[in-house]
Structures are given as structure tokens and as C-alpha cells.
Design a protein around this motif. Sequence first.
Motif, PDB file in Angstrom:
ATOM      1  N   ASP A   1      43.767  76.433  49.710  1.00  0.00           N
ATOM      2  CA  ASP A   1      42.990  75.653  50.226  1.00  0.00           C
ATOM      3  C   ASP A   1      43.170  73.732  49.473  1.00  0.00           C
ATOM      4  OD1 ASP A   1      40.895  77.227  51.063  1.00  0.00           O
ATOM      5  OD2 ASP A   1      39.976  77.631  48.699  1.00  0.00           O
ATOM      6  N   PRO A   2      43.712  73.738  48.112  1.00  0.00           N
ATOM      7  CA  PRO A   2      44.299  72.534  48.441  1.00  0.00           C
ATOM      8  C   PRO A   2      44.907  71.825  49.757  1.00  0.00           C
ATOM      9  CG  PRO A   2      44.830  73.536  46.291  1.00  0.00           C
ATOM     10  CD  PRO A   2      44.254  74.373  47.617  1.00  0.00           C
ATOM     11  N   GLU A   3      45.923  72.567  49.816  1.00  0.00           N
ATOM     12  CA  GLU A   3      46.356  72.016  51.079  1.00  0.00           C
ATOM     13  C   GLU A   3      45.781  71.602  52.295  1.00  0.00           C
ATOM     14  OE1 GLU A   3      49.666  74.652  51.524  1.00  0.00           O
ATOM     15  OE2 GLU A   3      50.915  74.159  50.098  1.00  0.00           O
ATOM     16  N   LEU A   4      44.086  72.973  52.427  1.00  0.00           N
ATOM     17  CA  LEU A   4      43.283  72.885  53.695  1.00  0.00           C
ATOM     18  C   LEU A   4      43.313  71.141  53.340  1.00  0.00           C
ATOM     19  CD1 LEU A   4      43.039  76.550  54.415  1.00  0.00           C
ATOM     20  CD2 LEU A   4      44.291  74.363  55.642  1.00  0.00           C
ATOM     21  N   LYS A   5      42.569  71.067  51.742  1.00  0.00           N
ATOM     22  CA  LYS A   5      41.641  70.183  51.388  1.00  0.00           C
ATOM     23  C   LYS A   5      42.471  68.906  52.161  1.00  0.00           C
ATOM     24  CE  LYS A   5      37.501  68.264  49.494  1.00  0.00           C
ATOM     25  NZ  LYS A   5      37.417  67.245  50.821  1.00  0.00           N
TER      26      LYS A   5
ATOM     27  N   GLU B   1      44.755  68.137  54.527  1.00  0.00           N
ATOM     28  CA  GLU B   1      44.407  68.284  55.703  1.00  0.00           C
ATOM     29  C   GLU B   1      43.426  67.835  56.410  1.00  0.00           C
ATOM     30  OE1 GLU B   1      46.019  70.749  59.462  1.00  0.00           O
ATOM     31  OE2 GLU B   1      46.715  71.231  57.896  1.00  0.00           O
ATOM     32  N   LEU B   2      41.989  68.866  55.869  1.00  0.00           N
ATOM     33  CA  LEU B   2      40.973  67.853  55.927  1.00  0.00           C
ATOM     34  C   LEU B   2      40.239  66.348  56.198  1.00  0.00           C
ATOM     35  CD1 LEU B   2      38.183  69.421  57.794  1.00  0.00           C
ATOM     36  CD2 LEU B   2      37.484  69.490  54.770  1.00  0.00           C
ATOM     37  N   ASP B   3      40.942  66.370  55.116  1.00  0.00           N
ATOM     38  CA  ASP B   3      40.667  64.473  54.451  1.00  0.00           C
ATOM     39  C   ASP B   3      41.620  63.655  55.339  1.00  0.00           C
ATOM     40  OD1 ASP B   3      39.019  65.759  52.691  1.00  0.00           O
ATOM     41  OD2 ASP B   3      40.622  64.936  51.070  1.00  0.00           O
ATOM     42  N   GLU B   4      42.786  64.677  55.452  1.00  0.00           N
ATOM     43  CA  GLU B   4      43.449  63.268  56.766  1.00  0.00           C
ATOM     44  C   GLU B   4      43.031  63.176  58.259  1.00  0.00           C
ATOM     45  OE1 GLU B   4      47.507  64.895  56.196  1.00  0.00           O
ATOM     46  OE2 GLU B   4      47.734  64.678  54.345  1.00  0.00           O
ATOM     47  N   VAL B   5      42.513  64.299  58.914  1.00  0.00           N
ATOM     48  CA  VAL B   5      41.876  64.609  59.972  1.00  0.00           C
ATOM     49  C   VAL B   5      40.665  63.147  59.702  1.00  0.00           C
ATOM     50  CG1 VAL B   5      40.673  65.872  61.761  1.00  0.00           C
ATOM     51  CG2 VAL B   5      42.942  66.894  60.636  1.00  0.00           C
ATOM     52  N   ASP B   6      39.952  63.967  59.272  1.00  0.00           N
ATOM     53  CA  ASP B   6      38.534  63.205  58.626  1.00  0.00           C
ATOM     54  C   ASP B   6      39.046  61.188  58.966  1.00  0.00           C
ATOM     55  OD1 ASP B   6      36.545  65.073  58.682  1.00  0.00           O
ATOM     56  OD2 ASP B   6      36.652  65.157  56.436  1.00  0.00           O
ATOM     57  N   ALA B   7      40.320  60.753  58.088  1.00  0.00           N
ATOM     58  CA  ALA B   7      40.708  59.286  58.407  1.00  0.00           C
ATOM     59  C   ALA B   7      40.736  59.320  59.459  1.00  0.00           C
ATOM     60  CB  ALA B   7      41.331  59.201  57.004  1.00  0.00           C
TER      61      ALA B   7
ATOM     62  N   ARG C   1      39.820  69.486  63.078  1.00  0.00           N
ATOM     63  CA  ARG C   1      38.599  69.858  61.749  1.00  0.00           C
ATOM     64  C   ARG C   1      38.103  71.004  61.981  1.00  0.00           C
ATOM     65  NH1 ARG C   1      34.494  68.828  60.109  1.00  0.00           N
ATOM     66  NH2 ARG C   1      33.995  67.484  57.871  1.00  0.00           N
ATOM     67  N   GLU C   2      38.088  71.646  63.220  1.00  0.00           N
ATOM     68  CA  GLU C   2      36.764  72.727  63.412  1.00  0.00           C
ATOM     69  C   GLU C   2      37.837  74.030  62.902  1.00  0.00           C
ATOM     70  OE1 GLU C   2      33.944  73.420  63.077  1.00  0.00           O
ATOM     71  OE2 GLU C   2      33.408  71.982  63.089  1.00  0.00           O
ATOM     72  N   GLN C   3      39.169  74.088  63.083  1.00  0.00           N
ATOM     73  CA  GLN C   3      39.872  75.337  62.814  1.00  0.00           C
ATOM     74  C   GLN C   3      39.832  75.235  61.109  1.00  0.00           C
ATOM     75  OE1 GLN C   3      43.318  74.001  65.180  1.00  0.00           O
ATOM     76  NE2 GLN C   3      42.536  75.242  66.536  1.00  0.00           N
ATOM     77  N   ILE C   4      40.752  74.276  60.738  1.00  0.00           N
ATOM     78  CA  ILE C   4      40.567  73.958  59.074  1.00  0.00           C
ATOM     79  C   ILE C   4      39.427  74.470  58.414  1.00  0.00           C
ATOM     80  CG2 ILE C   4      40.932  72.812  57.473  1.00  0.00           C
ATOM     81  CD1 ILE C   4      42.719  70.119  59.349  1.00  0.00           C
ATOM     82  N   LEU C   5      38.025  73.877  58.681  1.00  0.00           N
ATOM     83  CA  LEU C   5      37.191  74.743  57.801  1.00  0.00           C
ATOM     84  C   LEU C   5      36.847  75.738  58.645  1.00  0.00           C
ATOM     85  CD1 LEU C   5      34.452  71.846  58.985  1.00  0.00           C
ATOM     86  CD2 LEU C   5      35.925  72.789  56.774  1.00  0.00           C
ATOM     87  N   ARG C   6      37.955  77.003  59.247  1.00  0.00           N
ATOM     88  CA  ARG C   6      37.025  78.493  59.304  1.00  0.00           C
ATOM     89  C   ARG C   6      38.994  78.343  58.108  1.00  0.00           C
ATOM     90  NH1 ARG C   6      36.584  77.311  64.986  1.00  0.00           N
ATOM     91  NH2 ARG C   6      38.801  76.893  65.585  1.00  0.00           N
ATOM     92  N   ARG C   7      39.586  77.702  58.719  1.00  0.00           N
ATOM     93  CA  ARG C   7      40.195  79.176  57.382  1.00  0.00           C
ATOM     94  C   ARG C   7      39.887  78.624  56.237  1.00  0.00           C
ATOM     95  NH1 ARG C   7      46.269  75.819  59.182  1.00  0.00           N
ATOM     96  NH2 ARG C   7      47.377  77.379  57.621  1.00  0.00           N
ATOM     97  N   MET C   8      39.181  77.680  55.937  1.00  0.00           N
ATOM     98  CA  MET C   8      39.067  77.565  54.645  1.00  0.00           C
ATOM     99  C   MET C   8      37.930  78.392  53.920  1.00  0.00           C
ATOM    100  SD  MET C   8      38.826  73.262  54.107  1.00  0.00           S
ATOM    101  CE  MET C   8      38.721  73.147  52.637  1.00  0.00           C
ATOM    102  N   LYS C   9      37.662  78.727  55.065  1.00  0.00           N
ATOM    103  CA  LYS C   9      36.572  79.512  54.868  1.00  0.00           C
ATOM    104  C   LYS C   9      36.872  81.676  54.743  1.00  0.00           C
ATOM    105  CE  LYS C   9      32.559  77.240  56.705  1.00  0.00           C
ATOM    106  NZ  LYS C   9      31.670  76.906  57.863  1.00  0.00           N
ATOM    107  N   GLY C  10      37.683  81.441  56.034  1.00  0.00           N
ATOM    108  CA  GLY C  10      38.133  82.419  56.086  1.00  0.00           C
ATOM    109  C   GLY C  10      39.415  83.289  54.890  1.00  0.00           C
TER     110      GLY C  10
END
Length: 74
Positions: free
Chosen positions: A3-7, A9-15, A65-74
Amino acid sequence: MDDPELKKELDEVDAQIERLRRETAQLREEIGQSWNAPTDMAERATLLTNVEQQEALIDDLQVRREQILRRMKG
């Protein structure tokens, strides 16, 4: 990936998405301001192509971004 790595990566994509949206808005503003000005048609075509490419990049990043979010939930 945990999760920290995914978070991170998500932050980088959002930026990246935010940066590209600002740049695209700026390009569109420049195009709009110069639309009636005596500018080179090739230059205008290049600007429009750049906008389209950036919008396609934003779409790709949104999918990522959507792929990362799905991985974080799954």
C-alpha cells in the motif's frame, strides 16, 4: 506492491495529471488568444496537436490511476 508503494505511485500519477491539465489549459488559452492574430498556420496546427497529445496522455494516466486504486482496494 504494498500500500505505501501504491500510494506513492498514485500521488505521482495525480501530480502528473494535474500538471498536464494546467499545461493543456495554458496551451488552449494561448491558442484562443492568438486565433485571430496573424500567426503561422503550421505553428497553430502544432499547438493543437500538442493539446491533443496531452489530452491523450491525461486519459492514459486516468486509466493508470484507476488501476492503482483497484489494486489498493483488492
